[in-house]
Write an enzyme that holds these catalytic residues in place. Sequence first.
Site, PDB file in Angstrom:
ATOM      1  CB  SER A 135      -9.504  -1.497   3.766  1.00  0.00           C
ATOM      2  OG  SER A 135      -8.172  -1.013   3.779  1.00  0.00           O
ATOM      3  CB  SER A 136      -6.031  -2.877   7.781  1.00  0.00           C
ATOM      4  OG  SER A 136      -6.556  -4.131   8.112  1.00  0.00           O
TER       5      SER A 136
ATOM      6  CG  ASP B  40      -8.122  -6.716   1.022  1.00  0.00           C
ATOM      7  OD1 ASP B  40      -7.335  -7.616   1.351  1.00  0.00           O
ATOM      8  OD2 ASP B  40      -7.752  -5.545   0.845  1.00  0.00           O
TER       9      ASP B  40
ATOM     10  N   GLY C 140       1.003  -1.277   5.042  1.00  0.00           N
ATOM     11  CA  GLY C 140       1.315  -2.390   5.927  1.00  0.00           C
ATOM     12  C   GLY C 140       0.220  -3.407   6.123  1.00  0.00           C
ATOM     13  N   GLY C 141      -0.854  -3.378   5.290  1.00  0.00           N
ATOM     14  CA  GLY C 141      -1.894  -4.391   5.433  1.00  0.00           C
ATOM     15  C   GLY C 141      -2.491  -4.383   6.825  1.00  0.00           C
TER      16      GLY C 141
ATOM     17  CB  THR D 290      -0.905  -0.043   1.257  1.00  0.00           C
ATOM     18  OG1 THR D 290      -1.660  -1.252   1.250  1.00  0.00           O
ATOM     19  CG2 THR D 290      -1.874   1.111   1.330  1.00  0.00           C
TER      20      THR D 290
ATOM     21  CB  THR E  22      -3.664  -0.208  -1.615  1.00  0.00           C
ATOM     22  OG1 THR E  22      -2.883  -1.381  -1.810  1.00  0.00           O
ATOM     23  CG2 THR E  22      -5.099  -0.594  -1.364  1.00  0.00           C
ATOM     24  CB  VAL E  23      -3.401  -1.924  -6.880  1.00  0.00           C
ATOM     25  CG1 VAL E  23      -3.771  -0.697  -7.689  1.00  0.00           C
ATOM     26  CG2 VAL E  23      -1.890  -2.064  -6.733  1.00  0.00           C
ATOM     27  CG  ASN E  24      -5.007  -6.442  -1.787  1.00  0.00           C
ATOM     28  OD1 ASN E  24      -4.567  -6.146  -0.678  1.00  0.00           O
ATOM     29  ND2 ASN E  24      -5.677  -7.559  -2.004  1.00  0.00           N
TER      30      ASN E  24
END
Length: 568
Positions: A448-449, A419, A469-470, A377, A395-397
């Site tokens: 999402s996070s 996700d 950082g997911g 991200t 992001t694009v993941n």
Amino acid sequence: MNLIRTSVFVLFALLLAACASPEPQEPPRSPAFGANGMVVSANPEATAVGLQILQEGGNAFDAAIAVKYMLSVTYPIAGNIGGGGFMVYRTAAGEVGSLDFRETAPAAAHRDMYLDEEGNLIDGLSRIGHLSAGVPGTVAGMEEAWERFGSLPFAQLIEPAIQVAENGHRVTAFNAEQSNRFQDEFAEVNRAPILFMKEGGWQEGDLLVQPELAETLRRIRDGGAAGFYTGETADLIVAEMQAGGGIITHEDLAAYRAVWRPTVSVDFGDYRIHSMPPSSSGGIAIAQLMLGSADFDFASLGHLTPETIHLMAELMRRVYADRATHLGDSDFFDVPFEMLLDPAYISARNADISMSAATPSSLIKEGEVERIESFETTHFSIVDGAGNAVSLTTTVNSFFGSKVMVQGAGFFLNNEMDDFAAAPGVPNQFGLVGGEANAIEPGKRMLSSMSPTIVERGGELFLVLGTPGGSTIITNVYQVLMNLLVHGLDLQQAVDAKKMHAQWLPDVITLEEGALDEAGQAALEALGHELRIIPQIGRMQAIQRLGDGSFKGVADYTRTGDSVARGF
């Protein structure tokens, strides 16, 4: 969008082409300072263009749009227009809000789309290739931001990105390394060789010229969001979908809308913290962590001690257990905001925390577990001299998303469908089970996070921050806040400090290398914690408003990447 006529577009293009392009400078390795504005991003060219827009009289929102489009050219691994994201803002007048431009599930999506006939998850189907892509939200989000808050002509904001795409830029070592990692995947899912496939691999300093992306950006310049979601670009996206087995249609693209939402806001001592609501879990999770932390004397436990790490892990496990069950797209699922943010609920939730032993996650809650999001991200933070502030995570993941480039359009599509809880009640490819709140539904935004965050002190702007950082985004933002507000570190120290992460499952504490010595690790293990050591967590970009009204910009220079802060 109130479109500017083509002749004016051409005039802007000529004027901008005649001027020197914003030259990225060698990143400093210390904070940046400025009285009139600050930009902190993951890419030198993006930071440079944001600063240029501020110097040309634009506000923080103008600069954010310019940075976002420059990232689509110079940071395609995460910042490109085939994805989506979230923006938290505070205006100079004190208005706080958020913009949700997260991707959505196509109309043909359904909850079992990644399962075989026996109900088993098909490995990789939600992570790579055409079927993993959600409907992109970035272009719609940037138009919404410009229409509500922009002060400069839109063409002036996107034209620098067009020029860099057309004329090329020098690839950084980080971008070269990431492009080389995925050469096999690019070859696997694309119908023909793409620009990012290079025999012998990419090297730092190679010139990357993206003429197809330049044309796509010109269509956005000339037609606004309609130049992406309809017309030639939409035709190219749909043709790519049809050729590769994807399901995004013209109707999906035309129907996409970004959504303005109130922030999740919580008080912590003298500070008021504003962060992102669902479809992000970040705001609620950070609020729960800060409210929970207020019940304990973290200051006396010390910074990065085994005791502090143990207590943070205990709080994190409970918060992530709540995330698993209660959080999803609030347009589709009744998120219990009031309960989750009730201090009495949080205190009761944390009442069984012991300082002498870890609580097994199986005793915290049984049932569904949240979906672990990819780590790839990017985030940027911007303030202007008037006091407008933007915190934006996009992001694009995965790096390069689905790895599918839209033929003829020059950008990668996301793989955000991964996700969702790909199979509620059924283990996914990580051996984890997803929650009903985040099940796949047509038009729904995947959880999402991402946690763009803004902090006020005494009713005034104090801090703008965020990170990639997911699933570690939430805990990284939380620790920087605790480092700064509780442990008394300055902002650069708070960002650079080693981080940890814990969530409900797996039942592990993840530590950055160097966070604890062997004795400290042994102390945590004696409490019953299993430890995992990894090279790095996050890449924070933050801005602090100082007492005299000037700004301090802090990029994370201690971890891999090309982050840079610049002010004036």
